[in-house]
Design a protein around this motif. Sequence first.
Motif, PDB file in Angstrom:
ATOM      1  N   MET A 264       0.838  -1.195   0.000  1.00 49.52           N
ATOM      2  CA  MET A 264       0.000   0.000   0.000  1.00 49.52           C
ATOM      3  C   MET A 264       0.871   1.242   0.000  1.00 49.52           C
ATOM      4  O   MET A 264       1.889   1.301   0.687  1.00 49.52           O
ATOM      5  CB  MET A 264      -0.932  -0.001   1.212  1.00 49.52           C
TER       6      MET A 264
ATOM      7  N   SER B 263      -5.157   6.565  -0.936  1.00 46.86           N
ATOM      8  CA  SER B 263      -4.365   5.362  -0.687  1.00 46.86           C
ATOM      9  C   SER B 263      -4.580   4.354  -1.809  1.00 46.86           C
ATOM     10  O   SER B 263      -5.711   4.153  -2.269  1.00 46.86           O
ATOM     11  CB  SER B 263      -4.769   4.727   0.652  1.00 46.86           C
TER      12      SER B 263
ATOM     13  N   PRO C  93      -7.253   1.024   0.815  1.00 48.10           N
ATOM     14  CA  PRO C  93      -8.564   0.409   1.043  1.00 48.10           C
ATOM     15  C   PRO C  93      -9.683   1.199   0.362  1.00 48.10           C
ATOM     16  O   PRO C  93      -9.502   2.369   0.026  1.00 48.10           O
ATOM     17  CB  PRO C  93      -8.695   0.458   2.568  1.00 48.10           C
TER      18      PRO C  93
ATOM     19  N   ARG D 246      -7.801   4.023   8.151  1.00 43.06           N
ATOM     20  CA  ARG D 246      -6.488   3.786   8.756  1.00 43.06           C
ATOM     21  C   ARG D 246      -6.224   2.310   8.971  1.00 43.06           C
ATOM     22  O   ARG D 246      -5.076   1.896   9.163  1.00 43.06           O
ATOM     23  CB  ARG D 246      -6.394   4.489  10.117  1.00 43.06           C
TER      24      ARG D 246
ATOM     25  N   VAL E  95      -6.809  -1.954   8.169  1.00 38.77           N
ATOM     26  CA  VAL E  95      -7.093  -3.046   7.246  1.00 38.77           C
ATOM     27  C   VAL E  95      -6.938  -4.343   8.023  1.00 38.77           C
ATOM     28  O   VAL E  95      -6.459  -4.346   9.164  1.00 38.77           O
ATOM     29  CB  VAL E  95      -6.139  -3.038   6.036  1.00 38.77           C
TER      30      VAL E  95
ATOM     31  N   ASP F 156     -10.504  -4.858   3.539  1.00 41.93           N
ATOM     32  CA  ASP F 156     -10.899  -3.705   4.338  1.00 41.93           C
ATOM     33  C   ASP F 156     -11.263  -4.135   5.746  1.00 41.93           C
ATOM     34  O   ASP F 156     -11.735  -5.264   5.973  1.00 41.93           O
ATOM     35  CB  ASP F 156     -12.111  -3.016   3.698  1.00 41.93           C
TER      36      ASP F 156
ATOM     37  N   GLN G 149      -2.432  -1.398  10.979  1.00 41.59           N
ATOM     38  CA  GLN G 149      -2.458  -0.030  10.475  1.00 41.59           C
ATOM     39  C   GLN G 149      -2.120  -0.071   8.991  1.00 41.59           C
ATOM     40  O   GLN G 149      -1.275  -0.848   8.546  1.00 41.59           O
ATOM     41  CB  GLN G 149      -1.420   0.824  11.201  1.00 41.59           C
ATOM     42  N   ARG G 150      -2.755   0.786   8.220  1.00 36.50           N
ATOM     43  CA  ARG G 150      -2.522   0.795   6.775  1.00 36.50           C
ATOM     44  C   ARG G 150      -1.052   0.987   6.432  1.00 36.50           C
ATOM     45  O   ARG G 150      -0.542   0.395   5.480  1.00 36.50           O
ATOM     46  CB  ARG G 150      -3.382   1.897   6.143  1.00 36.50           C
TER      47      ARG G 150
END
Length: 615
Positions: free
Chosen positions: A42, A49, A100, A137, A139, A149, A236-237
């Motif tokens: 990501m 994002s 996401p 924020r 995933v 997600d 966290q993403r």
Amino acid sequence: MPLRKPKQRPSVDDRPKGPLSATPLGGARNAQIVTTYGVGAMVAIGDQSYIVSGLDTWKIDGTSRLYEPRLQRRLGVRALYAPPSDNPSSGDGVRVRRFPTQYSCSECHELKDFKHFGGSVTESKCLKCERTLVPSRFVIACENGHLDDFPYWAWVHKGKPRNPGKCALRLHSEGRTASLRSMIITCSCGVAPVSMEGAFGRRAMEMLGVRCSGRRPWLGDGSEQPGCDAVPRTLQRGASAAWFAINRSSLSIPPWSQTLQKGLDRHYQVLAYAVDQPNAVDIIKNSIADTEVSASVEAVIDAVRYRKQFSDSTIVEAESAASLEAASPFRLEEYGPLYVGTTIFGPKDDFECVKPNDADRTELPAGIGRSMLVKRLREVRALQSFTRVEAPDALPDKKRHAALSNGKVDWLPAIEVSGEGVFLSLDPDRLKAWEALSGAEDRARMIRDRHTRLLREQAKKHGDGRPLDQIRSQVSARFILLHTLAHVLINEWSLDAGYPAAALRERLYADDDRAGVLIYTATSDSAGSLGGVVAHGEHERLTESMESALNRIEWCSQDPPCMEAEASGTDSLNLAACYACVMVPESSCEMNNTFLDRAVVIGSPADPSVGFFVD
């Protein structure tokens, strides 16, 4: 290089096809596409994002092709390509997909799919509030590489019948603290508000009844792998655990580094066919007439046949975590050229390794058996796969290696870097005596037992299939000594050679008969070839730097706890080692700063004899 949304799925061959896609969304360096923002990773671009799309959406051409026969044979691919740039002659950039898909509005706090906010594809705004949207924020990911997600609806409606279509979610922060407790999710159905506290628990999703969906958003819709039994985890993403690259690298060594073999690269397929024909001499003579190959026809034929035999052979190598990369057959192929050096080399060769100028008049430091100056080297690094949640170091097999494309591709993204370095080997007689007589093996056994336990836990967890008693760590006192010495010298030379520690790398070679380390610079710009490192391989300079380095680690600012530690570091795989004494930046270390113990280098107050350089 630019990152673009995929508008079409082109075929991958040696020429770009079709029109260019939309304006690039952002950019990244070539090296980042292999190490940081590779397929499945990501990346934040502006206020949005994205996830880097699979290789089957990339457009590449022959101008970006890299050649490294050893690495291609190991990875089982036809070709290696540099990530495509935005120049039409070399591709059309790297494709990305939105992920996401869950976004929230900073004004009305609505939490829903990006497309339901009514904005355009390129503009991330809530039409109702005219405020910029914020990507989720959080995933969820599993150890098998799947990604999805965060299930906000399931999280707020814990244990209740699911009908998410009739509920409107909102996400806002109370602002009192920066903790998860302040992030509140509410639903229009009137269910009690729920905070994000506890969402990161190891079994949080399992207790919620959320199973892995098998989604692979980097490969697009329809690429799901149903039936995954791994427990998804909240991440966290931008967390490092969301994407771990599995890279493989190779040094260009003779004969592949030499001018003749390099000249054959672009013509090899034609020449390989020609050498088996009755009129091979005439065909090859005509084939190389207008090329950069300047060797005789006979030399070309011999070189092509050698390469063909090499490419058709297979490398015998265990891919299990119990086998150290430093002891692999692939890695040890490099040991000989580094130890012996090159006596004949051309101006266009990629590998030049010679003895120090003062080798005949100045002795080496005690414990060092040989020093060689690597004045020129080329390293090729390829992205083979990636994992999530847990780093790939303890993987028992390839089951967790995520796919880089929907279908099978016969190429991988790679980069080439140039630099310089110093190769050191330990004195074999002194090393064997130290292994037999000192107490270093007892310290190594502590680390080896923990590593064995970790490997067996991973094998049991992921269904490796091998009997657990056959899984044993190969970490030895020799390897720990070599690895720690490399870190000590990296820290020392970074203070004296003009390079930051992050610009230096280690490459270890260790088995029952060999113990060597290459400390080198390998960067994609001129910073890797300034000459500051090679100078430290001269015997006199090496003696001075060794003495300074060993004196420096005799005392650590964290002593006595550091020296007396019986377990430290990730998974307790270190003994006397911390960031104040021997640890280095992660980009410099092959083993993620594990298998370190400065006591085996300089000894400990309780037992000085365990130190190889105690004298």
